[in-house]
Design an enzyme around this catalytic site. Sequence first.
Site, PDB file in Angstrom:
ATOM      1  N   GLU A  95       0.819  -1.201   0.000  1.00 42.54           N
ATOM      2  CA  GLU A  95       0.000   0.000   0.000  1.00 42.54           C
ATOM      3  C   GLU A  95       0.856   1.256   0.000  1.00 42.54           C
ATOM      4  O   GLU A  95       2.017   1.248   0.410  1.00 42.54           O
ATOM      5  CB  GLU A  95      -0.929  -0.002   1.212  1.00 42.54           C
ATOM      6  CG  GLU A  95      -0.197  -0.196   2.509  1.00 42.54           C
ATOM      7  CD  GLU A  95      -1.131  -0.633   3.637  1.00 42.54           C
ATOM      8  OE1 GLU A  95      -2.002  -1.488   3.406  1.00 42.54           O
ATOM      9  OE2 GLU A  95      -0.976  -0.111   4.735  1.00 42.54           O
ATOM     10  N   CYS A  98       3.589   8.304   1.338  1.00 48.59           N
ATOM     11  CA  CYS A  98       4.133   7.278   2.215  1.00 48.59           C
ATOM     12  C   CYS A  98       4.168   5.984   1.412  1.00 48.59           C
ATOM     13  O   CYS A  98       3.128   5.533   0.932  1.00 48.59           O
ATOM     14  CB  CYS A  98       3.247   7.140   3.450  1.00 48.59           C
ATOM     15  SG  CYS A  98       3.785   5.833   4.553  1.00 48.59           S
ATOM     16  N   CYS A 157       6.470  -7.706   6.724  1.00 47.18           N
ATOM     17  CA  CYS A 157       7.719  -7.291   7.361  1.00 47.18           C
ATOM     18  C   CYS A 157       8.171  -8.390   8.311  1.00 47.18           C
ATOM     19  O   CYS A 157       7.346  -9.013   8.995  1.00 47.18           O
ATOM     20  CB  CYS A 157       7.525  -5.983   8.130  1.00 47.18           C
ATOM     21  SG  CYS A 157       9.038  -5.387   8.922  1.00 47.18           S
ATOM     22  N   CYS A 171       7.074  -6.234  14.976  1.00 44.99           N
ATOM     23  CA  CYS A 171       6.681  -5.287  16.034  1.00 44.99           C
ATOM     24  C   CYS A 171       5.205  -5.554  16.369  1.00 44.99           C
ATOM     25  O   CYS A 171       4.364  -5.628  15.461  1.00 44.99           O
ATOM     26  CB  CYS A 171       6.899  -3.855  15.568  1.00 44.99           C
ATOM     27  SG  CYS A 171       8.603  -3.592  15.017  1.00 44.99           S
ATOM     28  N   CYS A 211       2.124  -3.361  15.170  1.00 48.06           N
ATOM     29  CA  CYS A 211       2.132  -2.935  13.766  1.00 48.06           C
ATOM     30  C   CYS A 211       1.399  -3.949  12.901  1.00 48.06           C
ATOM     31  O   CYS A 211       1.697  -5.147  12.939  1.00 48.06           O
ATOM     32  CB  CYS A 211       3.579  -2.781  13.305  1.00 48.06           C
ATOM     33  SG  CYS A 211       3.741  -2.565  11.519  1.00 48.06           S
ATOM     34  N   CYS A 216       0.333   2.021   9.042  1.00 48.29           N
ATOM     35  CA  CYS A 216       1.232   1.060   8.436  1.00 48.29           C
ATOM     36  C   CYS A 216       0.617  -0.339   8.294  1.00 48.29           C
ATOM     37  O   CYS A 216       0.328  -1.009   9.272  1.00 48.29           O
ATOM     38  CB  CYS A 216       2.443   1.015   9.357  1.00 48.29           C
ATOM     39  SG  CYS A 216       3.691  -0.148   8.968  1.00 48.29           S
TER      40      CYS A 216
HETATM   41  N1  SAH Z   1       9.737  -0.376   9.283  1.00 52.87           N
HETATM   42  C1  SAH Z   1       9.987   0.991   9.464  1.00 52.87           C
HETATM   43  C2  SAH Z   1       9.089   1.894   8.639  1.00 52.87           C
HETATM   44  C3  SAH Z   1       7.651   1.515   8.522  1.00 52.87           C
HETATM   45  S1  SAH Z   1       6.662   1.739   9.946  1.00 52.87           S
HETATM   46  C4  SAH Z   1       9.909   1.367  10.924  1.00 52.87           C
HETATM   47  O1  SAH Z   1       9.427   0.562  11.709  1.00 52.87           O
HETATM   48  O2  SAH Z   1      10.374   2.443  11.278  1.00 52.87           O
HETATM   49  C5  SAH Z   1       6.506   3.510  10.093  1.00 52.87           C
HETATM   50  C6  SAH Z   1       6.238   3.962  11.500  1.00 52.87           C
HETATM   51  O3  SAH Z   1       4.916   3.602  11.910  1.00 52.87           O
HETATM   52  C7  SAH Z   1       7.189   3.356  12.517  1.00 52.87           C
HETATM   53  O4  SAH Z   1       7.634   4.341  13.415  1.00 52.87           O
HETATM   54  C8  SAH Z   1       6.306   2.360  13.217  1.00 52.87           C
HETATM   55  O5  SAH Z   1       6.782   2.047  14.497  1.00 52.87           O
HETATM   56  C9  SAH Z   1       4.976   3.092  13.224  1.00 52.87           C
HETATM   57  N2  SAH Z   1       3.812   2.264  13.479  1.00 52.87           N
HETATM   58  C10 SAH Z   1       3.594   0.989  13.116  1.00 52.87           C
HETATM   59  N3  SAH Z   1       2.378   0.570  13.542  1.00 52.87           N
HETATM   60  C11 SAH Z   1       1.822   1.608  14.196  1.00 52.87           C
HETATM   61  C12 SAH Z   1       0.583   1.799  14.866  1.00 52.87           C
HETATM   62  N4  SAH Z   1      -0.304   0.818  14.943  1.00 52.87           N
HETATM   63  N5  SAH Z   1       0.335   3.002  15.439  1.00 52.87           N
HETATM   64  C13 SAH Z   1       1.243   3.989  15.347  1.00 52.87           C
HETATM   65  N6  SAH Z   1       2.434   3.884  14.723  1.00 52.87           N
HETATM   66  C14 SAH Z   1       2.720   2.692  14.158  1.00 52.87           C
HETATM   67 FE1  SF4 Z   2       8.185  -3.762  10.313  1.00 56.03          FE
HETATM   68 FE2  SF4 Z   2       6.024  -2.581  11.300  1.00 56.03          FE
HETATM   69 FE3  SF4 Z   2       8.136  -2.991  12.852  1.00 56.03          FE
HETATM   70 FE4  SF4 Z   2       8.253  -1.155  10.904  1.00 56.03          FE
HETATM   71  S1  SF4 Z   2       6.921  -1.108  12.711  1.00 56.03           S
HETATM   72  S2  SF4 Z   2       9.786  -2.702  11.420  1.00 56.03           S
HETATM   73  S3  SF4 Z   2       6.982  -2.150   9.349  1.00 56.03           S
HETATM   74  S4  SF4 Z   2       6.883  -4.581  11.927  1.00 56.03           S
END
Ligand code: SAH
Ligand code: SF4
Length: 354
Positions: A94, A107, A114, A118, A121, A338
């Site tokens: 996306e 974005c 991934c 996390c 996420c 994300c």
């Molecule tokens: N993988 C990279 C970039 C993609 S995620 C990273 O983790 O930095 C982009 C941002 O969105 C990251 O800071 C991530 O921690 C945040 N993010 C992911 N899921 C989220 C959520 N449910 N609420 C708020 N921020 C979120």
């Molecule tokens: Fe991967 Fe989501 Fe963690 Fe970013 S926040 S590294 S996209 S799992």
Amino acid sequence: MTTKPLIFDLDLSEIEKTLKSWGEPSYRAQQIWQGLYKNLWRSPEEFTNLSKTLREKLTGHFTFSHLAVTTTQYSSDGQTTKTLFQLPNHEAIEAVLMRYSHRNTLCISTQAGCAMGCVFCATGQMGFRANLTSGEIVEQVIYYARLLHQTGERPTNIVIMGMGEPFHNYNATMQAIDRLNDHAGFDMSARRFTISTVGLIPMIRRFTQEKRQVNLAISLHASGDDLRSSMLPINKKYPIRALLDACREYVKLTGRRITFEWALIREVNDTPEQAKILAGLLTGMNCHVNVIPLNPTLGYNGRATTPSRAQAFRQILEDNGIPCTIRIRRGIDIRAGCGQLATHVEASKIKESP
Ligand code: SAH
Ligand code: SF4
């Protein structure tokens, strides 16, 4: 699945090489490059400055798109557009366009799914599916550039914060940025890009050595290793102290400011204690903290912070000399967080078209 190479996977020099092998002069390659990146032409038929034979050769040898639109959603205020694409390997990715008064921020994704897991996420909850090629990263930008072109606009900023961990697909990500940089083509300066990483230290060091103009953001989210490891498993491999050492080195060697991202989760990491420890960790570093209330996801029980708790968190950082901005959640009504649209569509198998 198509076997023809995607034209956006090629650098100008590679297009030149191909054209040379077809016995064409090198300026033809530049015409193709400009057609793709300046005129934003979609298919060989639009290249009317080339001979019919050459257009047919292009059609025969290359595909001009890997991204098939599956779903487009518009936020209720109309300012945020989110598109779900399907790749030839059937994976979903996306990309999001956020319109502001003087900016059009994109974005974009670097992977389908991934591997970093996390917990909060949506993309992490999907697991790793596939790396995108540089051309598939580029094409997301071109897609929105064409859309904006209709109103005489163009993307002004590109954040690599969509699906995937860009430093886990380093080469393709950097090649995509380089290709979009090119002055004779798309001409998007490196300064207008921001890469967000979960904190893969070896890649941060490599990025530092390359002294790119691209902005760097680090997803920190916790100021203690136990908490951070419970949210971001990669922290077990690259713990906070070592990560912040790499960040300090980045700031020192590049002279650039670094950004830290922090998703505020109520009573988990939005406490005054967390803010105080964070302020201590960042003291003396040329940095900025972006906090954003958690975007709830299907696979995680944590709740978003409240406005007053976010405000208190920010105040503690500011009082300790750490600049901090509370970001608003753009397009929450269209799951613009994300990976959220992809997981939602997958979970419900609902297709929502405009
Ligand atoms: N993988 C990279 C970039 C993609 S995620 C990273 O983790 O930095 C982009 C941002 O969105 C990251 O800071 C991530 O921690 C945040 N993010 C992911 N899921 C989220 C959520 N449910 N609420 C708020 N921020 C979120
Ligand atoms: Fe991967 Fe989501 Fe963690 Fe970013 S926040 S590294 S996209 S799992």
